[in-house]
Design a protein around this motif. Structure first.
Motif, short mmCIF file in Angstrom:
data_model
loop_
_atom_site.label_atom_id
_atom_site.label_comp_id
_atom_site.label_asym_id
_atom_site.label_seq_id
_atom_site.Cartn_x
_atom_site.Cartn_y
_atom_site.Cartn_z
N LEU A 72 0.80 -1.17 -0.05
CA LEU A 72 -0.07 -0.08 0.05
C LEU A 72 0.57 1.36 -0.03
CD1 LEU A 72 -2.66 -1.15 2.50
CD2 LEU A 72 -3.04 -0.83 -0.05
N ASP A 73 2.21 1.02 0.59
CA ASP A 73 3.03 2.24 0.65
C ASP A 73 2.48 3.76 1.02
OD1 ASP A 73 5.52 3.40 0.03
OD2 ASP A 73 5.25 3.75 -2.04
N GLY A 74 1.57 3.39 2.30
CA GLY A 74 1.23 4.74 2.64
C GLY A 74 0.01 5.46 2.02
N GLU A 75 -0.60 4.46 1.07
CA GLU A 75 -2.00 4.94 0.40
C GLU A 75 -2.93 5.07 1.47
OE1 GLU A 75 -5.30 3.51 -2.96
OE2 GLU A 75 -3.26 2.34 -2.57
N LEU A 76 -3.16 4.15 2.45
CA LEU A 76 -4.25 4.06 3.21
C LEU A 76 -3.53 4.11 4.69
CD1 LEU A 76 -6.63 1.40 1.66
CD2 LEU A 76 -6.69 3.99 1.48
N PRO A 77 -4.54 4.62 5.72
CA PRO A 77 -4.31 4.40 7.03
C PRO A 77 -4.30 2.79 7.45
CG PRO A 77 -5.49 6.16 6.64
CD PRO A 77 -5.69 5.51 5.44
N ARG A 125 -6.27 12.60 3.67
CA ARG A 125 -5.18 12.05 2.77
C ARG A 125 -6.11 12.15 1.11
NH1 ARG A 125 -1.85 6.64 4.67
NH2 ARG A 125 -1.22 7.58 6.69
N HIS A 126 -7.34 11.67 1.30
CA HIS A 126 -8.15 11.57 0.09
C HIS A 126 -8.35 13.27 -0.36
CE1 HIS A 126 -11.08 10.30 -3.04
NE2 HIS A 126 -11.75 10.97 -2.67
N LEU A 127 -8.53 14.05 0.51
CA LEU A 127 -8.96 15.47 0.01
C LEU A 127 -7.51 15.97 -0.63
CD1 LEU A 127 -10.90 16.67 2.96
CD2 LEU A 127 -11.76 16.22 0.63
#
Length: 219
Positions: A72-77, A125-127
């Motif tokens: 995931l490499d930091g994409e998601l908590p 993160r999404h915003l």
């Protein structure tokens, strides 16, 4: 912001744990989807890039929790919920940015507190991702010459100074500068500088080797 309600993915090879966690998470008003292995989760995630966090088991067949976190490499908590923790795994998970590392059987209050933090982070993160995508889309509107002018303008140089650096006339730079501001939808030099910083754009280094005055008057 209903369009930014995060999805909580639950990945665990124990079907009973998945069902229990999905029920618990949904009972507290979150969207929850469960998976029995990392690959099924990754397929689902690829089809839905919206805001999300993942509650993840540590030891699973195929791709384990640490490997999935790296993927995931930091994409998601990531919240680890596991019954097989050890010190090295905990350190690896936290160093890789895990939001929390909880041991089964997990206390409901602890899990919900962790989930709230992870969901707030997921939305943020999404915003940020949406903002960056919008900034990059606007940047693509610029011509190569406008990008060159922008690279000099964000250094704070006046139009006549930029004209001298690029071997053209002040009127031409003024027109390019106005076009840059319009296409990037910014209203001031300060906004332009902030946008360049967010995009990681260098200033003069983004421009080609500058012409000096007298090297030519073409734009």
């Amino acid at each position: 912001m209903s369009e930014h309600v995060p999805t909580v993915y639950i990945v665990d090879d124990d079907p009973g744990v998945v069902r229990a966690l999905v029920r618990l998470v949904k009972a507290h008003g979150y969207q929850a989807v469960g998976f029995g292995d990392a690959w099924a989760f990754l397929d689902a995630r690829a089809a839905d890039p919206g805001p999300a966090c993942v509650m993840l088991d540590l030891q699973m067949p195929g791709m384990d929790g640490i490997a999935l976190q790296r993927r995931l490499d930091g994409e998601l908590p990531v919240i680890f919920v596991t019954g097989h923790a050890d010190v090295p795994s905990t350190i690896l998970a936290m160093l890789a940015g895990a939001t929390d590392f909880l041991l089964k059987p997990v206390q409901e209050d602890a899990l919900l507190a962790s989930l709230e933090r992870a969901c707030r982070c997921a939305v943020a993160r999404h915003l940020e991702h949406e903002e960056m995508a919008g900034l990059r889309e606007r940047l693509e509107r610029l011509t190569p010459r406008e990008r060159e002018v922008m690279a000099w303008v964000v250094t704070g140089r006046l139009n006549k100074q930029v004209a001298s650096e690029l071997g053209t006339v002040e009127k031409t730079i003024k027109a390019h500068r106005a076009s840059v501001m319009r296409k990037l939808e910014v209203g001031s030099l300060a906004e332009l500088v902030r946008m360049a910083d967010k995009l990681g754009l260098p200033a003069v280094a983004a421009a080609r080797t500058p012409h000096r005055a007298g090297a030519g008057a073409g734009a």
